[in-house]
Design an enzyme around this catalytic site. Sequence first.
Site, mmCIF file in Angstrom:
data_model
loop_
_atom_site.group_PDB
_atom_site.id
_atom_site.type_symbol
_atom_site.label_atom_id
_atom_site.label_comp_id
_atom_site.label_asym_id
_atom_site.label_seq_id
_atom_site.Cartn_x
_atom_site.Cartn_y
_atom_site.Cartn_z
ATOM 1 N NE ARG A 99 -3.047 0.536 -0.839
ATOM 2 C CZ ARG A 99 -3.224 0.612 -2.146
ATOM 3 N NH1 ARG A 99 -2.840 1.686 -2.822
ATOM 4 N NH2 ARG A 99 -3.750 -0.404 -2.800
ATOM 5 C CE LYS A 134 -1.804 28.221 -4.754
ATOM 6 N NZ LYS A 134 -2.850 28.747 -5.658
ATOM 7 C CE LYS A 166 1.443 34.200 -3.826
ATOM 8 N NZ LYS A 166 1.522 33.915 -5.279
ATOM 9 C CD GLU A 196 0.454 37.300 -7.028
ATOM 10 O OE1 GLU A 196 0.712 36.086 -6.966
ATOM 11 O OE2 GLU A 196 -0.320 37.881 -6.242
ATOM 12 C CG ASP A 228 -2.435 36.143 -9.729
ATOM 13 O OD1 ASP A 228 -2.368 34.960 -10.105
ATOM 14 O OD2 ASP A 228 -3.086 36.500 -8.720
#
Length: 297
Positions: A99, A134, A166, A196, A228
Amino acid sequence: MTFDPQLEQVVRTALAEDLGAAGDLTAAAVVPEDAQAQAQIVAREDGVLSGVDAVTTTYALVDPRIEVTWHGQDGRSVTPGSVLATVRGPARGVLTGERVALNLLGRLSGVATATAELVHLVDGTGVGIADTRKTTPGLRALEKRAVLHGGGVNHRFGLHDAIMVKDNHIGFGGGLATVLRRLADQPRHMVTVEVEVDTLQQQLQVLQFDAERIARGLRPVCHAILLDNMTPGQVADGVRRARSHPAPLVVEVSGGVNRKTVRPLAEAGPDLISVGALTHSARCLDVGLDLAGPDLG
């Protein structure tokens, strides 16, 4: 066998989660201790293979007597029924490692497959498909490697290897103009800086700030700019502005990227399109372990 330290940590954590303190109760209860077995790892659907080392490491840590023979390599395209590897050795260990091995192989192959799909969709544009931060906690190194296996490119690994400003940094930092001045006051010649922007007006502000510095004989602050959540038309405008800038500038696009939008965004001319979904939403590739029965020879 010498293990990759990051991979070994991931596998040991996964095995500890699965085995606990008591180990594999089922295999110990129903499979004779001296039983030998062989099995095949098989693909159930089309995809791109990634995670070869993860499977090999899993079985080596479960029982070093288990042999894993691969019939392909990371980055290989697979089809339903493709035999990816043969696993042979003590039957209990083959079952115990199943597994964890398949979880890692399916997850990483899913990331590689998702990446390959987008890479194919932008073929001929010269635009790279990049990952983001992410990622699944603890699996970042493996998932970013899987992106490479799918033909993509890696963005920064973490907060420690590049400066990426950002929208929240701009908000907490007192606005874009203030943030740019702070960056200029803290020169780091070995660290890449990316900013950004949410609008073309913000992009213009960044470009003008650096153009004025260059005119005074100073180094530019920004090495890359991220457009963005913009339309292909806006991206095309932003790319034209960046290409006329007096210093080389990497143009990245992100936000709202999917199979329908990735080609028009790529045709607008950026250098990179970053896609968080490569890692945060990739579906595991369906792979299985088919036992071939006792190993009699």
